[in-house]
Design a protein around this motif. Structure first.
Motif, short mmCIF file in Angstrom:
data_model
loop_
_atom_site.label_atom_id
_atom_site.label_comp_id
_atom_site.label_asym_id
_atom_site.label_seq_id
_atom_site.Cartn_x
_atom_site.Cartn_y
_atom_site.Cartn_z
N ASP A 12 0.80 -1.22 0.00
CA ASP A 12 0.00 0.00 0.00
C ASP A 12 0.84 1.27 0.00
N LEU A 13 2.16 1.14 -0.06
CA LEU A 13 3.01 2.33 -0.14
C LEU A 13 2.82 3.00 -1.50
N PRO A 14 2.98 4.33 -1.56
CA PRO A 14 3.02 4.99 -2.87
C PRO A 14 4.10 4.37 -3.74
N VAL A 15 3.85 4.31 -5.04
CA VAL A 15 4.76 3.60 -5.95
C VAL A 15 6.18 4.15 -5.85
N GLY A 16 6.34 5.47 -5.84
CA GLY A 16 7.67 6.05 -5.79
C GLY A 16 8.44 5.67 -4.54
N ARG A 17 7.76 5.66 -3.40
CA ARG A 17 8.42 5.29 -2.15
C ARG A 17 8.80 3.81 -2.15
N ALA A 18 7.89 2.96 -2.59
CA ALA A 18 8.20 1.53 -2.64
C ALA A 18 9.34 1.25 -3.61
N ASP A 19 9.36 1.95 -4.74
CA ASP A 19 10.46 1.78 -5.70
C ASP A 19 11.79 2.19 -5.09
N ALA A 20 11.78 3.29 -4.32
CA ALA A 20 13.01 3.76 -3.68
C ALA A 20 13.53 2.72 -2.70
N LEU A 21 12.63 2.11 -1.94
CA LEU A 21 13.03 1.06 -1.00
C LEU A 21 13.57 -0.16 -1.74
N TRP A 22 12.87 -0.56 -2.81
CA TRP A 22 13.32 -1.72 -3.58
C TRP A 22 14.71 -1.49 -4.17
N GLN A 23 14.97 -0.29 -4.67
CA GLN A 23 16.28 0.01 -5.23
C GLN A 23 17.37 -0.13 -4.18
N LEU A 24 17.07 0.29 -2.95
CA LEU A 24 18.04 0.14 -1.87
C LEU A 24 18.25 -1.33 -1.53
N ILE A 25 17.15 -2.05 -1.35
CA ILE A 25 17.24 -3.44 -0.93
C ILE A 25 17.92 -4.31 -1.97
N ALA A 26 17.60 -4.05 -3.24
CA ALA A 26 18.15 -4.86 -4.33
C ALA A 26 19.55 -4.43 -4.75
N GLY A 27 20.01 -3.29 -4.25
CA GLY A 27 21.33 -2.81 -4.61
C GLY A 27 21.41 -2.17 -5.98
N THR A 28 20.26 -1.67 -6.48
CA THR A 28 20.24 -1.05 -7.80
C THR A 28 20.10 0.47 -7.72
N ALA A 29 20.18 1.04 -6.50
CA ALA A 29 19.97 2.47 -6.34
C ALA A 29 21.01 3.28 -7.10
N SER A 30 22.27 2.93 -6.94
CA SER A 30 23.38 3.54 -7.67
C SER A 30 24.63 2.78 -7.30
N ASP A 31 25.75 3.15 -7.90
CA ASP A 31 27.01 2.48 -7.57
C ASP A 31 27.78 3.22 -6.49
N ALA A 32 27.11 4.16 -5.80
CA ALA A 32 27.78 4.92 -4.74
C ALA A 32 28.09 4.00 -3.56
N PRO A 33 29.33 4.03 -3.05
CA PRO A 33 29.67 3.17 -1.91
C PRO A 33 28.83 3.47 -0.68
N GLU A 34 28.38 4.74 -0.55
CA GLU A 34 27.54 5.08 0.60
C GLU A 34 26.26 4.26 0.61
N LEU A 35 25.65 4.08 -0.56
CA LEU A 35 24.40 3.35 -0.65
C LEU A 35 24.61 1.85 -0.45
N GLU A 36 25.77 1.34 -0.80
CA GLU A 36 26.06 -0.07 -0.55
C GLU A 36 26.12 -0.33 0.94
N THR A 37 26.73 0.58 1.67
CA THR A 37 26.78 0.44 3.13
C THR A 37 25.38 0.50 3.72
N ILE A 38 24.56 1.40 3.22
CA ILE A 38 23.18 1.53 3.69
C ILE A 38 22.40 0.26 3.38
N ARG A 39 22.59 -0.29 2.19
CA ARG A 39 21.88 -1.51 1.79
C ARG A 39 22.17 -2.65 2.76
#
Length: 210
Positions: A109-136
């Motif tokens: 039931d999350l808004p599509v944009g918010r759910a997509d942002a979470l999925w990108q983090l969880i799946a490791g597809t958000a970006s190649d930034a090392p900061e986001l890998e640590t967050i993931r």
């Protein structure tokens, strides 16, 4: 020859004063909006200052580095989902299937944009930034940690295996959510299939406890 009196200059509109905590919360709302509309790669100090109608200096006062901004934005986006998941597990402390059913709507039931942002983090597809890998990796530890105790008690496995099973279950759910999002499954069918998948863990539980 007399000089005309100088006309008073109109005062520049003053930026509305916000308490520090409220200003930070407002900036996080703006940052989340950037990510949810344009993806994680669009979030930067400059973009946040521009979209937030403030200076980069003020942004740095709240977020001293890009890593801090990304981490705080990720937590801001994820926090409600985490609380809903924790509530679902707490409501069904001895039934993995029912806890999973209760948690489904939290994400679906999350808004599509918010759910997509979470999925990108969880799946490791958000970006190649090392900061986001640590967050993931941090999010994976947090999410699997919520589900691991219940998974362990249901399946009768070791703590390490319970965390692995928990994360596999979470990824299966997100895979179902992507199929629903892309129109390959209806929501009703996706839920039925996912719940059936979780239900198939019951024989394993009985075998391990027998």
């Amino acid at each position: 020859m007399s000089r005309r009196p100088a006309r008073p200059r109109p005062d520049k509109p003053k930026r509305a004063y916000l308490h520090r905590d409220l200003r930070r919360q407002t900036l996080l709302d703006v940052a989340a909006g950037i990510v949810e509309r344009e993806g994680w790669g669009a979030l930067s100090m400059s973009a946040l200052a521009e979209r937030g109608g403030t200076s980069r200096q003020l942004v740095y006062q709240h977020f001293p580095s890009l890593e801090k901004l990304l981490a705080d934005t990720a937590w801001h986006i994820f926090n409600d989902t985490m609380q809903g998941t924790q509530a679902s597990v707490s409501a069904h402390p001895s039934n993995l299937t029912e806890a999973a059913k209760s948690a489904e709507a939290v994400t679906l039931d999350l808004p599509v944009g918010r759910a997509d942002a979470l999925w990108q983090l969880i799946a490791g597809t958000a970006s190649d930034a090392p900061e986001l890998e640590t967050i993931r990796r941090g999010l994976r530890e947090l999410i699997s940690g919520i589900w691991a105790p219940l998974t362990r008690s249901e399946l009768g496995v070791s703590a390490a295996d319970a965390k692995a099973y928990a994360w596999m279950m979470v990824m299966a759910f997100w895979g179902m959510r992507q199929l629903v999002r892309d129109g390959e499954l209806t929501r009703a069918r996706g839920l039925r299939l996912f719940n059936d998948l979780i239900g198939r863990l019951q024989p394993a539980r009985q075998k391990n406890r027998g």
